[in-house]
Design a protein around this motif. Structure first.
Motif, PDB file in Angstrom:
ATOM      1  N   LYS A  83      49.918  69.385  64.540  1.00  0.00           N
ATOM      2  CA  LYS A  83      50.761  68.348  65.159  1.00  0.00           C
ATOM      3  C   LYS A  83      51.572  67.621  64.093  1.00  0.00           C
ATOM      4  CE  LYS A  83      47.651  67.663  69.038  1.00  0.00           C
ATOM      5  NZ  LYS A  83      46.580  66.837  69.562  1.00  0.00           N
ATOM      6  N   LYS A  86      54.376  69.979  63.065  1.00  0.00           N
ATOM      7  CA  LYS A  86      55.448  69.975  64.070  1.00  0.00           C
ATOM      8  C   LYS A  86      56.311  68.720  63.947  1.00  0.00           C
ATOM      9  CE  LYS A  86      56.305  70.325  69.053  1.00  0.00           C
ATOM     10  NZ  LYS A  86      57.419  69.399  69.012  1.00  0.00           N
ATOM     11  N   CYS A 124      49.673  76.314  62.060  1.00  0.00           N
ATOM     12  CA  CYS A 124      51.109  76.063  61.881  1.00  0.00           C
ATOM     13  C   CYS A 124      51.969  77.268  62.253  1.00  0.00           C
ATOM     14  CB  CYS A 124      51.393  75.654  60.446  1.00  0.00           C
ATOM     15  SG  CYS A 124      50.581  74.113  59.948  1.00  0.00           S
ATOM     16  N   VAL A 127      53.119  77.138  65.805  1.00  0.00           N
ATOM     17  CA  VAL A 127      54.213  76.172  65.989  1.00  0.00           C
ATOM     18  C   VAL A 127      55.537  76.813  65.611  1.00  0.00           C
ATOM     19  CG1 VAL A 127      55.181  73.964  65.240  1.00  0.00           C
ATOM     20  CG2 VAL A 127      52.704  74.180  65.603  1.00  0.00           C
ATOM     21  N   ASP A 130      56.826  79.520  67.935  1.00  0.00           N
ATOM     22  CA  ASP A 130      57.420  78.931  69.136  1.00  0.00           C
ATOM     23  C   ASP A 130      58.874  78.540  68.870  1.00  0.00           C
ATOM     24  OD1 ASP A 130      57.339  77.768  71.848  1.00  0.00           O
ATOM     25  OD2 ASP A 130      57.434  75.842  70.783  1.00  0.00           O
TER      26      ASP A 130
END
Length: 187
Positions: A83, A86, A124, A127, A130
C-alpha cells in the motif's frame, strides 16, 4: 539509446516538490538540458521518486516536447507494505503529470528482502502489474547498487524486462550479471 538524460542531478533540491519555491533559473536550465539532449538524439529521460524535485520539474518541462520524442523512465523503491508502494507510485505519476511511463524500475533492489517485497503474494509486483495492465506502465525492471549475488537472484526471478546495472570498463565485477541478464533476455 546508449546514453540517458539522468534526472538525479538536475533537480532543484532533494527535499521534494514545493511548487511555490521553484526557481525559474533552475527550471530554465532543465528545459535547456532536455532540449539539447533531444536534439542530440538522447531520447531516454530518467528520474526517480527519490530524486527530490526531479519528477515535479520534469512534469513541467516535458510538456514542451512531443511525447513520442522521448522514452520516460521513473523508479520507485519497493516497500514491505505494498500500500505504501502504491501511494508512492501514484505520487510519482502525479508529479510527472503523464498518463504513462515507458519504463518503470523498482529503485535500489540492493538486498534480498527487496526481492521478497516485490515477488511475494500480494507484493509490489502485483501493484505494478495492475498499472501495466491499465497502460500506465510499459516495461518493468529494476535498478541496483547491490552485490552481484543479489542482482543475479533478482534476474533469475524472470519477472523483469530490464536492469539498470552499474558496469564500468575498469571495474567489471558485474560481468556475470550482464551475462545473466542476457541469458534471461533482459535489456
Amino acid at each position: 539509446p546508449i546514453f540517458s538524460t539522468g534526472g538525479m542531478r538536475y533537480q532543484m533540491n532533494w527535499n521534494g516538490p514545493k511548487p511555490d519555491e521553484l526557481d525559474p533559473e533552475n527550471q530554465n536550465n532543465l528545459d535547456e538540458i532536455l532540449s539539447k539532449s533531444l536534439k542530440l538524439g538522447c531520447r531516454h529521460i530518467e528520474t526517480a521518486r527519490g530524486y527530490g524535485t526531479s519528477e515535479y520539474q520534469l512534469g513541467i518541462a516535458l510538456k514542451k516536447f512531443k511525447r513520442e520524442d522521448y522514452i520516460l523512465q521513473t523508479k520507485v523503491s519497493p516497500f514491505e507494505d505494498p500500500k505504501e508502494f502504491k501511494k508512492t507510485l501514484d505520487l510519482s505519476l502525479s508529479l510527472l503529470d503523464v498518463n504513462r511511463v515507458d519504463l518503470f524500475a523498482f529503485h535500489g533492489v540492493n538486498l534480498p528482502e527487496h526481492i521478497d517485497w516485490i515477488t511475494r503474494d500480494g507484493g509490489c509486483l502485483e501493484v505494478i502489474r495492475d498499472y501495466q495492465q491499465k497502460g500506465k506502465v510499459g516495461h518493468i525492471g529494476f535498478s541496483t547498487h547491490g552485490r552481484s549475488q543479489t542482482i543475479q537472484q533478482a534476474i533469475e526471478t524472470d519477472i523483469f524486462d530490464y536492469v539498470n546495472l552499474h558496469w564500468y570498463y575498469i571495474d567489471r565485477s558485474n560481468d556475470a550479471c550482464l551475462t545473466a541478464a542476457q541469458d534471461h533476455d533482459m535489456g
